[in-house]
Design a protein around this motif. Structure first.
Motif, PDB file in Angstrom:
ATOM      1  N   ASP A   1      42.824  12.255  29.123  1.00  0.00           N
ATOM      2  CA  ASP A   1      42.058  11.695  30.236  1.00  0.00           C
ATOM      3  C   ASP A   1      42.308  10.223  30.538  1.00  0.00           C
ATOM      4  OD1 ASP A   1      40.801  14.159  30.561  1.00  0.00           O
ATOM      5  OD2 ASP A   1      39.228  13.675  29.108  1.00  0.00           O
ATOM      6  N   SER A   2      43.034   9.492  29.679  1.00  0.00           N
ATOM      7  CA  SER A   2      43.228   8.070  29.922  1.00  0.00           C
ATOM      8  C   SER A   2      43.981   7.824  31.231  1.00  0.00           C
ATOM      9  CB  SER A   2      44.013   7.432  28.774  1.00  0.00           C
ATOM     10  OG  SER A   2      44.511   6.166  29.153  1.00  0.00           O
ATOM     11  N   PRO A   3      43.500   6.913  32.075  1.00  0.00           N
ATOM     12  CA  PRO A   3      44.231   6.568  33.309  1.00  0.00           C
ATOM     13  C   PRO A   3      45.653   6.070  33.034  1.00  0.00           C
ATOM     14  CG  PRO A   3      41.992   5.718  33.404  1.00  0.00           C
ATOM     15  CD  PRO A   3      42.199   6.226  32.006  1.00  0.00           C
ATOM     16  N   VAL A   4      45.846   5.394  31.891  1.00  0.00           N
ATOM     17  CA  VAL A   4      47.193   4.900  31.560  1.00  0.00           C
ATOM     18  C   VAL A   4      48.150   6.067  31.349  1.00  0.00           C
ATOM     19  CG1 VAL A   4      48.557   3.646  29.833  1.00  0.00           C
ATOM     20  CG2 VAL A   4      46.346   2.742  30.569  1.00  0.00           C
ATOM     21  N   PHE A   5      47.718   7.079  30.616  1.00  0.00           N
ATOM     22  CA  PHE A   5      48.575   8.238  30.386  1.00  0.00           C
ATOM     23  C   PHE A   5      48.750   9.061  31.660  1.00  0.00           C
ATOM     24  CE2 PHE A   5      47.489   8.106  25.655  1.00  0.00           C
ATOM     25  CZ  PHE A   5      48.723   7.568  25.335  1.00  0.00           C
ATOM     26  N   ARG A   6      47.680   9.187  32.434  1.00  0.00           N
ATOM     27  CA  ARG A   6      47.799   9.948  33.675  1.00  0.00           C
ATOM     28  C   ARG A   6      48.828   9.292  34.605  1.00  0.00           C
ATOM     29  NH1 ARG A   6      44.291  13.936  34.761  1.00  0.00           N
ATOM     30  NH2 ARG A   6      42.482  14.227  33.397  1.00  0.00           N
ATOM     31  N   ARG A   7      48.796   7.972  34.658  1.00  0.00           N
ATOM     32  CA  ARG A   7      49.770   7.265  35.496  1.00  0.00           C
ATOM     33  C   ARG A   7      51.182   7.418  34.939  1.00  0.00           C
ATOM     34  NH1 ARG A   7      50.643   1.875  34.882  1.00  0.00           N
ATOM     35  NH2 ARG A   7      48.540   1.632  34.049  1.00  0.00           N
ATOM     36  N   ALA A   8      51.319   7.341  33.608  1.00  0.00           N
ATOM     37  CA  ALA A   8      52.643   7.492  32.992  1.00  0.00           C
ATOM     38  C   ALA A   8      53.275   8.821  33.370  1.00  0.00           C
ATOM     39  CB  ALA A   8      52.526   7.371  31.475  1.00  0.00           C
ATOM     40  N   ARG A   9      52.450   9.855  33.496  1.00  0.00           N
ATOM     41  CA  ARG A   9      52.973  11.193  33.770  1.00  0.00           C
ATOM     42  C   ARG A   9      53.415  11.381  35.210  1.00  0.00           C
ATOM     43  NH1 ARG A   9      47.970  12.982  30.080  1.00  0.00           N
ATOM     44  NH2 ARG A   9      48.973  12.377  28.120  1.00  0.00           N
ATOM     45  N   THR A  10      53.077  10.423  36.068  1.00  0.00           N
ATOM     46  CA  THR A  10      53.521  10.513  37.464  1.00  0.00           C
ATOM     47  C   THR A  10      54.851   9.803  37.689  1.00  0.00           C
ATOM     48  OG1 THR A  10      52.410   8.468  38.198  1.00  0.00           O
ATOM     49  CG2 THR A  10      51.105  10.509  38.191  1.00  0.00           C
ATOM     50  N   ILE A  11      55.277   9.000  36.724  1.00  0.00           N
ATOM     51  CA  ILE A  11      56.479   8.184  36.916  1.00  0.00           C
ATOM     52  C   ILE A  11      57.731   9.026  36.755  1.00  0.00           C
ATOM     53  CG2 ILE A  11      57.812   6.233  36.026  1.00  0.00           C
ATOM     54  CD1 ILE A  11      55.164   4.946  35.196  1.00  0.00           C
ATOM     55  N   ARG A  12      58.592   8.934  37.740  1.00  0.00           N
ATOM     56  CA  ARG A  12      59.908   9.566  37.688  1.00  0.00           C
ATOM     57  C   ARG A  12      60.963   8.474  37.882  1.00  0.00           C
ATOM     58  NH1 ARG A  12      56.659  12.779  36.523  1.00  0.00           N
ATOM     59  NH2 ARG A  12      56.562  15.023  37.004  1.00  0.00           N
ATOM     60  N   ARG A  13      62.196   8.824  37.661  1.00  0.00           N
ATOM     61  CA  ARG A  13      63.257   7.830  37.841  1.00  0.00           C
ATOM     62  C   ARG A  13      63.310   7.352  39.294  1.00  0.00           C
ATOM     63  NH1 ARG A  13      66.835   7.138  33.882  1.00  0.00           N
ATOM     64  NH2 ARG A  13      68.491   6.621  35.354  1.00  0.00           N
ATOM     65  N   SER A  14      62.987   8.237  40.219  1.00  0.00           N
ATOM     66  CA  SER A  14      62.977   7.852  41.631  1.00  0.00           C
ATOM     67  C   SER A  14      61.875   6.850  41.950  1.00  0.00           C
ATOM     68  CB  SER A  14      62.796   9.099  42.506  1.00  0.00           C
ATOM     69  OG  SER A  14      61.586   9.763  42.184  1.00  0.00           O
ATOM     70  N   SER A  15      60.893   6.699  41.034  1.00  0.00           N
ATOM     71  CA  SER A  15      59.817   5.734  41.253  1.00  0.00           C
ATOM     72  C   SER A  15      60.331   4.296  41.223  1.00  0.00           C
ATOM     73  CB  SER A  15      58.734   5.904  40.183  1.00  0.00           C
ATOM     74  OG  SER A  15      58.232   7.228  40.142  1.00  0.00           O
ATOM     75  N   PHE A  16      61.496   4.074  40.599  1.00  0.00           N
ATOM     76  CA  PHE A  16      62.101   2.740  40.513  1.00  0.00           C
ATOM     77  C   PHE A  16      62.924   2.519  41.789  1.00  0.00           C
ATOM     78  CE2 PHE A  16      60.914   3.826  36.299  1.00  0.00           C
ATOM     79  CZ  PHE A  16      60.747   2.663  35.578  1.00  0.00           C
ATOM     80  N   SER A  17      62.224   2.304  42.878  1.00  0.00           N
ATOM     81  CA  SER A  17      62.882   2.284  44.190  1.00  0.00           C
ATOM     82  C   SER A  17      63.923   1.182  44.317  1.00  0.00           C
ATOM     83  CB  SER A  17      61.835   2.143  45.304  1.00  0.00           C
ATOM     84  OG  SER A  17      61.047   0.983  45.110  1.00  0.00           O
TER      85      SER A  17
END
Length: 352
Positions: free
Chosen positions: A283-299
């Motif tokens: 449930d941690s917001p930090v982990f939830r955010r980590a799970r949304t990051i993909r390589r394409s996120s590094f625009s």
């Protein structure tokens, strides 16, 4: 050393499945930040932590086991600077985790080596910085530390415990790769070299100045990437891939119970003294955010010709840019050195 190496062919499927199911299959735990060495490059500027007790670790291990953790990496500081360090390892093995440890080895005599063998420790990784005792001791700032580390490697090898020498190449130990490899062979150890330096845990990046420059990185390229024969052997990542396992299938827990995506990703997700590990993991917001990051996120990184091979890192990005998807200068330098190194190797291979 990570708690899980996703490049290990025997584990690749298992780790990938854990990532899909968001199972913390590998966890890195530091049981203390205290150490009896004073290494010039140590990032633990702040060593004071209200350390978890043995009983708290037993409760934590039970919870990790219930959540599906299989692999533990236990390190410090120095594990055996804690009087109950061995008991913590015993508690972990009692739960049948595969256990790897990192230590400077200075406390490992023949009896302790025998106990570690009896426990079935998978690997003992030991920090060593030179095949020359004086050069090593100048980095640790403790006379006699080299003799104790090498002695520990011999004790462990004698009882069948696999040993890995870990060496950071920096301004204080240039040119040690070949001689240290020979030393590792002589004591039955493997050796792993790195050129990565990190800032300290008080927020200063001054230690980065100890890192080797581009030309020196190229000079030790074959030692840092011995397993890859040419540029075509580099993994090519898809924009839809996760950048790493942090927060998806692995995490880090500090000596006081603070949970982070990884050692370098210094955003607290919670503390096991305030909430269960399960609550933090799910449930941690930090982990939830980590799970949304993909390589394409590094625009900002996408136009780079090396992006498909770059080890894009949310932790480095967060520290160096303030954003988990920023372009970390240290990763840019690292990837440039890697690309140039493989280009030179390919050119030399073709000339042969």
């Amino acid at each position: 050393m990570e708690a899980v190496d996703a490049r290990d062919g025997a584990r690749a499927w298992l780790v990938a499945r854990a990532q899909q199911l968001v199972v913390p299959i590998g966890v890195h735990i530091d049981v203390t930040y205290r150490c009896d060495l004073d290494c010039v490059h140590c990032y633990l500027a702040d060593r004071k932590r209200a350390e978890l007790s043995l009983e708290e670790y037993e409760e934590l291990f039970d919870e990790l086991r219930a959540l599906g953790t299989l692999f533990l990496l236990v390190s410090g500081g120095e594990i055996f600077h804690r009087p109950d360090g061995l008991e913590i390892l015993r508690a972990a093995r009692k739960r049948r985790f595969e256990l790897r440890i990192i230590t400077h080895g200075g406390h490992i005599d023949a009896p302790l080596a025998a106990q570690l063998a009896e426990l079935g420790i998978a690997v003992v990784a030991m920090s060593i910085y030179s095949a020359d005792a004086g050069e090593h001791d100048a980095i640790t700032k403790v006379p006699g530390s080299w003799e104790r580390t090498v002695g520990a490697a011999r004790h462990l090898h004698a009882v069948g415990v696999p040993v890995l020498f870990k060496c950071v190449l920096m301004t204080g130990n240039r040119g040690v790769a070949r001689s240290l490899s020979a030393l590792a062979d002589s004591v039955g150890a493997k050796v792993e070299f790195s050129v990565d330096m990190k800032g300290d845990n008080k927020g200063s990046d001054e230690l980065m100045g100890l890192g080797v420059d581009l030309q020196e990185r190229l000079a030790v390229f074959d030692c840092v990437y011995p397993q890859l024969v040419d540029a075509d052997a580099l993994p090519a990542f898809s924009p839809d891939d996760h950048t790493c396992l942090a927060g998806n299938a692995s995490c880090y827990i500090s000596p006081d119970g603070t949970v982070q995506p990884c050692l370098d990703w210094e955003e607290p997700a919670g503390n096991v003294r305030d909430a269960s590990f399960s609550e933090i993991w799910l449930d941690s917001p930090v982990f939830r955010r980590a799970r949304t990051i993909r390589r394409s996120s590094f625009s900002n990184c996408q136009p780079c010709e090396n992006v498909s091979n770059c080890g894009l890192c949310p932790a480095r990005a967060h520290r160096e840019t303030g954003s988990t998807t920023g372009s970390a200068p240290s990763k840019c330098r690292e990837t440039t050195a890697m690309a140039l190194g493989f280009a030179a190797r390919d050119e030399n291979s073709g000339a042969g």
